[in-house]
Write a protein that holds these residues in place. Structure first.
Motif, PDB file in Angstrom:
ATOM      1  N   GLU A   3       0.829  -1.233   0.093  1.00  0.00           N
ATOM      2  CA  GLU A   3      -0.129  -0.074   0.067  1.00  0.00           C
ATOM      3  C   GLU A   3       0.985   1.325  -0.036  1.00  0.00           C
ATOM      4  OE1 GLU A   3      -3.131   2.038   2.964  1.00  0.00           O
ATOM      5  OE2 GLU A   3      -2.633   0.043   3.284  1.00  0.00           O
ATOM      6  N   ARG A   4       0.416   2.105  -0.786  1.00  0.00           N
ATOM      7  CA  ARG A   4       1.257   3.489  -0.597  1.00  0.00           C
ATOM      8  C   ARG A   4       0.705   4.622   0.279  1.00  0.00           C
ATOM      9  NH1 ARG A   4       4.328   4.396  -5.941  1.00  0.00           N
ATOM     10  NH2 ARG A   4       4.401   6.571  -5.013  1.00  0.00           N
ATOM     11  N   LYS A   5       1.442   5.296   0.619  1.00  0.00           N
ATOM     12  CA  LYS A   5       1.109   6.480   1.607  1.00  0.00           C
ATOM     13  C   LYS A   5       0.048   7.480   0.781  1.00  0.00           C
ATOM     14  CE  LYS A   5       3.272  10.345   2.245  1.00  0.00           C
ATOM     15  NZ  LYS A   5       2.190  11.634   1.965  1.00  0.00           N
ATOM     16  N   PRO A   6      -0.959   7.472   1.421  1.00  0.00           N
ATOM     17  CA  PRO A   6      -2.128   8.517   1.047  1.00  0.00           C
ATOM     18  C   PRO A   6      -1.572   9.796   0.965  1.00  0.00           C
ATOM     19  CG  PRO A   6      -3.090   7.064   2.502  1.00  0.00           C
ATOM     20  CD  PRO A   6      -1.667   6.900   2.513  1.00  0.00           C
ATOM     21  N   GLY A   7      -2.016  10.543  -0.248  1.00  0.00           N
ATOM     22  CA  GLY A   7      -1.414  12.006  -0.236  1.00  0.00           C
ATOM     23  C   GLY A   7      -2.023  12.831   0.899  1.00  0.00           C
ATOM     24  N   GLY A   8      -1.206  13.839   1.293  1.00  0.00           N
ATOM     25  CA  GLY A   8      -1.835  14.560   2.484  1.00  0.00           C
ATOM     26  C   GLY A   8      -1.889  13.976   3.699  1.00  0.00           C
ATOM     27  N   MET A   9      -1.251  12.693   3.851  1.00  0.00           N
ATOM     28  CA  MET A   9      -1.073  12.273   5.002  1.00  0.00           C
ATOM     29  C   MET A   9       0.356  12.359   5.445  1.00  0.00           C
ATOM     30  SD  MET A   9      -2.037   8.509   6.502  1.00  0.00           S
ATOM     31  CE  MET A   9      -3.430   8.612   7.230  1.00  0.00           C
ATOM     32  N   GLN A  18       0.024   1.825  10.051  1.00  0.00           N
ATOM     33  CA  GLN A  18       0.547   0.351   9.539  1.00  0.00           C
ATOM     34  C   GLN A  18       0.855  -0.444  10.554  1.00  0.00           C
ATOM     35  OE1 GLN A  18       0.499  -0.535   5.962  1.00  0.00           O
ATOM     36  NE2 GLN A  18      -0.605   1.314   5.869  1.00  0.00           N
ATOM     37  N   ILE A  19       1.392   0.293  11.591  1.00  0.00           N
ATOM     38  CA  ILE A  19       1.852  -0.708  12.625  1.00  0.00           C
ATOM     39  C   ILE A  19       0.949  -1.146  13.596  1.00  0.00           C
ATOM     40  CG2 ILE A  19       3.422  -0.694  15.023  1.00  0.00           C
ATOM     41  CD1 ILE A  19       5.398   1.010  13.459  1.00  0.00           C
ATOM     42  N   ARG A  20      -0.188  -0.149  13.742  1.00  0.00           N
ATOM     43  CA  ARG A  20      -1.270  -0.166  14.647  1.00  0.00           C
ATOM     44  C   ARG A  20      -2.067  -1.490  13.996  1.00  0.00           C
ATOM     45  NH1 ARG A  20      -6.084   1.565  14.126  1.00  0.00           N
ATOM     46  NH2 ARG A  20      -5.390   3.213  12.579  1.00  0.00           N
ATOM     47  N   GLU A  21      -2.390  -1.054  12.687  1.00  0.00           N
ATOM     48  CA  GLU A  21      -3.348  -2.381  12.107  1.00  0.00           C
ATOM     49  C   GLU A  21      -2.654  -3.639  12.127  1.00  0.00           C
ATOM     50  OE1 GLU A  21      -3.953  -0.459   8.414  1.00  0.00           O
ATOM     51  OE2 GLU A  21      -5.509   0.853   9.135  1.00  0.00           O
ATOM     52  N   ALA A  22      -1.305  -3.645  11.842  1.00  0.00           N
ATOM     53  CA  ALA A  22      -0.533  -4.979  12.120  1.00  0.00           C
ATOM     54  C   ALA A  22      -0.690  -5.633  13.206  1.00  0.00           C
ATOM     55  CB  ALA A  22       0.852  -4.851  11.545  1.00  0.00           C
ATOM     56  N   THR A  23      -0.532  -4.766  14.542  1.00  0.00           N
ATOM     57  CA  THR A  23      -0.732  -5.105  15.780  1.00  0.00           C
ATOM     58  C   THR A  23      -1.982  -5.731  16.071  1.00  0.00           C
ATOM     59  OG1 THR A  23       0.890  -3.529  16.383  1.00  0.00           O
ATOM     60  CG2 THR A  23      -0.394  -4.390  17.886  1.00  0.00           C
ATOM     61  N   GLU A  24      -3.002  -5.030  15.704  1.00  0.00           N
ATOM     62  CA  GLU A  24      -4.448  -5.604  15.790  1.00  0.00           C
ATOM     63  C   GLU A  24      -4.797  -6.820  15.182  1.00  0.00           C
ATOM     64  OE1 GLU A  24      -6.672  -2.124  14.420  1.00  0.00           O
ATOM     65  OE2 GLU A  24      -6.204  -0.990  16.318  1.00  0.00           O
TER      66      GLU A  24
END
Length: 134
Positions: A3-9, A18-24
């Motif tokens: 996944e690519r980084k969304p613009g503006g973020m 990414q880390i939080r979602e992988a941890t979850e």
């Protein structure tokens, strides 16, 4: 993670997400070494750390260049002479390593400079006598 980084973020927010979602999802659960201290954390930085770790983990050995192998043998010979059972044995050990050192100086060896001269047999034997209390 393709996944690519969304613009503006910001990158930090994107990485944190990414880390939080992988941890979850539990992707960090049961990783080898979980809860254990990092090995060699207190050792000084070494740019070759990963090569040394790979060699250790694979049980490989890397032969020393001949000059370094002779330096190591010379150190071991001095230690062996210091622990010899007799003056004759101490003298023999030093004379044998001296013969190897002289041969290396005469013919040359591959590797870094040898920087090693034959040992003074009488000095080594005298030190052996002193340790023996003679």
């Amino acid at each position: 993670m393709t996944e690519r980084k969304p613009g503006g973020m910001s990158f930090e927010s994107w990485i944190d997400r990414q880390i939080r979602e992988a941890t979850e999802r539990g992707e960090f659960d049961n990783l080898p070494g979980t809860g254990k201290p990092l090995p060699d954390l207190d050792k000084p930085d070494d740019e070759m750390w990963w090569i040394k770790q790979k060699v250790r983990s694979e049980g490989l050995s890397m032969p020393l260049p001949p000059t370094l192998a002779l330096r190591k043998a010379a150190e071991e010979a001095l230690a062996e002479a210091a622990g010899a059972r007799s003056e004759t044995e101490a003298r023999r050990i030093v004379e044998e390593i001296n013969a190897r050192i002289r041969e290396a100086i005469r013919t040359g060896l591959q590797g870094p400079p040898l920087n090693l001269m034959p040992y003074d047999v009488e000095r080594v034997v005298s030190e052996w006598r002193d340790r023996q209390g003679r």
